[in-house]
Design a protein around this motif. Structure first.
Motif, mmCIF file in Angstrom:
data_model
loop_
_atom_site.group_PDB
_atom_site.id
_atom_site.type_symbol
_atom_site.label_atom_id
_atom_site.label_comp_id
_atom_site.label_asym_id
_atom_site.label_seq_id
_atom_site.Cartn_x
_atom_site.Cartn_y
_atom_site.Cartn_z
ATOM 1 N N ASN A 114 0.827 -1.207 0.000
ATOM 2 C CA ASN A 114 0.000 0.000 0.000
ATOM 3 C C ASN A 114 0.860 1.255 0.000
ATOM 4 O OD1 ASN A 114 0.622 -0.282 2.978
ATOM 5 N ND2 ASN A 114 -0.605 1.578 3.015
ATOM 6 N N ILE A 115 0.258 2.335 -0.488
ATOM 7 C CA ILE A 115 0.839 3.679 -0.396
ATOM 8 C C ILE A 115 -0.274 4.629 0.037
ATOM 9 C CG2 ILE A 115 2.690 3.334 -2.091
ATOM 10 C CD1 ILE A 115 0.916 4.711 -4.157
ATOM 11 N N GLY A 116 0.107 5.773 0.614
ATOM 12 C CA GLY A 116 -0.903 6.726 1.051
ATOM 13 C C GLY A 116 -0.323 8.107 1.255
ATOM 14 N N VAL A 117 -1.213 9.087 1.362
ATOM 15 C CA VAL A 117 -0.844 10.473 1.649
ATOM 16 C C VAL A 117 -1.821 10.999 2.693
ATOM 17 C CG1 VAL A 117 0.161 10.924 -0.619
ATOM 18 C CG2 VAL A 117 -2.273 11.364 -0.236
ATOM 19 N N GLY A 118 -1.364 11.987 3.466
ATOM 20 C CA GLY A 118 -2.256 12.539 4.480
ATOM 21 C C GLY A 118 -1.745 13.841 5.055
ATOM 22 N N ALA A 119 -2.587 14.456 5.888
ATOM 23 C CA ALA A 119 -2.256 15.678 6.606
ATOM 24 C C ALA A 119 -2.745 15.533 8.035
ATOM 25 C CB ALA A 119 -2.889 16.900 5.947
ATOM 26 N N GLU A 120 -1.953 16.070 8.966
ATOM 27 C CA GLU A 120 -2.275 15.963 10.388
ATOM 28 C C GLU A 120 -2.091 17.338 11.027
ATOM 29 O OE1 GLU A 120 -1.217 12.811 14.015
ATOM 30 O OE2 GLU A 120 -0.421 12.545 11.974
ATOM 31 N N PHE A 121 -2.990 17.684 11.954
ATOM 32 C CA PHE A 121 -2.956 19.012 12.593
ATOM 33 C C PHE A 121 -2.983 18.842 14.101
ATOM 34 C CE2 PHE A 121 -5.178 22.781 14.315
ATOM 35 C CZ PHE A 121 -4.278 23.762 13.900
ATOM 36 N N MET A 122 -2.046 19.506 14.805
ATOM 37 C CA MET A 122 -1.991 19.450 16.262
ATOM 38 C C MET A 122 -3.033 20.407 16.818
ATOM 39 S SD MET A 122 -0.102 17.658 18.456
ATOM 40 C CE MET A 122 1.488 17.348 17.680
ATOM 41 N N ILE A 123 -4.185 19.859 17.228
ATOM 42 C CA ILE A 123 -5.290 20.707 17.668
ATOM 43 C C ILE A 123 -5.073 21.227 19.081
ATOM 44 C CG2 ILE A 123 -6.976 19.686 16.114
ATOM 45 C CD1 ILE A 123 -7.853 17.841 18.327
ATOM 46 N N MET A 124 -4.267 20.540 19.883
ATOM 47 C CA MET A 124 -3.888 20.980 21.219
ATOM 48 C C MET A 124 -2.714 20.113 21.645
ATOM 49 S SD MET A 124 -6.870 19.320 23.663
ATOM 50 C CE MET A 124 -8.186 20.065 22.705
#
Length: 247
Positions: A182-192
């Motif tokens: 598998n391959i993938g892409v993503g985005a993550e945000f530090m909400i706190m």
């Protein structure tokens, strides 16, 4: 006589002037200069993504699944999925990190297709149960944002069932676990602090595998499966000093 009186008046005036100026000069000497301290510069908080994390995810999935058993048709299962993930990030520069992540997802993805060759007709059902992945990750950090690509090994488990009538009559089912990549892409945000939210897409390819049923000459089938996942998730990053994590 007048001259002496004039000199005396001048001396007296000088003494008075000196007496009047002395306190002012003393006050000036005793006063300290005042300097206003500059305000400290505004410093943007630094976020470090290094450490272990655990979390949960939820989303949807659809598949391109082609079946050949003397005929060619597709079941293309689709449904929802959800599960858990755990991993470790190592941020080796202000903007770059590497990591490893394990995801375990259960799914309702199901698809059915009918087939006929003129003498035998039937149906084929694909019921996907779960998808697991073990990936390496490479990420780009922008403060509270993390953008990443991932890739590695994938597993899936599915129930396959077929019924046939006509020249060949019967029904059969089997459960198999398959391996792919598998391959993938993503985005993550530090909400706190210690909590982040993510959104990602994954492509899983399991290639072509043989699926056998005890239904005469049409029992042997080959299944070629490609899976597309869209999911969102929430991660908890372990606090400083816990399993080598640090904020």
């Amino acid at each position: 006589m007048n001259r002496k009186l004039a000199l005396a008046n001048i001396a007296a005036a000088g003494a008075v002037a000196s007496a009047l100026c002395a306190p002012a000069d003393a006050a000036d000497l005793g006063r300290r200069p005042y300097y206003k301290e500059p305000l400290p510069p505004l410093v943007q908080p630094l976020y470090n993504w290094t450490g272990f994390y655990v979390g949960a995810n939820f989303g949807g999935t659809f598949s391109n699944e082609d079946i050949t058993n003397g005929l060619a048709f597709s079941t293309d299962p689709s449904g929802v999925l959800g599960g858990f993930q755990a991993g470790y990030n190592y941020q080796f520069s202000p903007t770059m990190l590497v990591g490893v992540e394990l995801e375990m997802d259960w799914t309702t993805a199901t698809g059915t297709s009918s087939f006929s060759n003129g003498t035998t007709a039937g149906s084929f059902t694909s019921n996907h149960n779960w998808y697991d992945t073990l990936d390496g990750r490479l990420g780009y950090v922008m403060g509270t944002w993390l953008f990443y690509v991932k890739g590695g090994i994938a597993w899936m488990n599915a129930d396959y069932a077929m019924t046939a009538g006509g020249a060949v009559v019967g029904a059969g089912s089997t459960n198999i676990t398959r391996t792919g990549w598998n391959i993938g892409v993503g985005a993550e945000f530090m909400i706190m602090p210690q909590w982040s939210a993510k959104a990602e897409y994954n492509y899983l390819d399991f290639g072509s595998d043989s699926v056998n049923f005890p239904i005469g000459v049409v029992g042997g089938s080959r299944v070629n499966t490609e899976v597309h996942e869209f999911k969102v998730g929430l991660n908890y990053h372990l606090p400083p000093g816990t399993l080598f994590g640090r904020w």
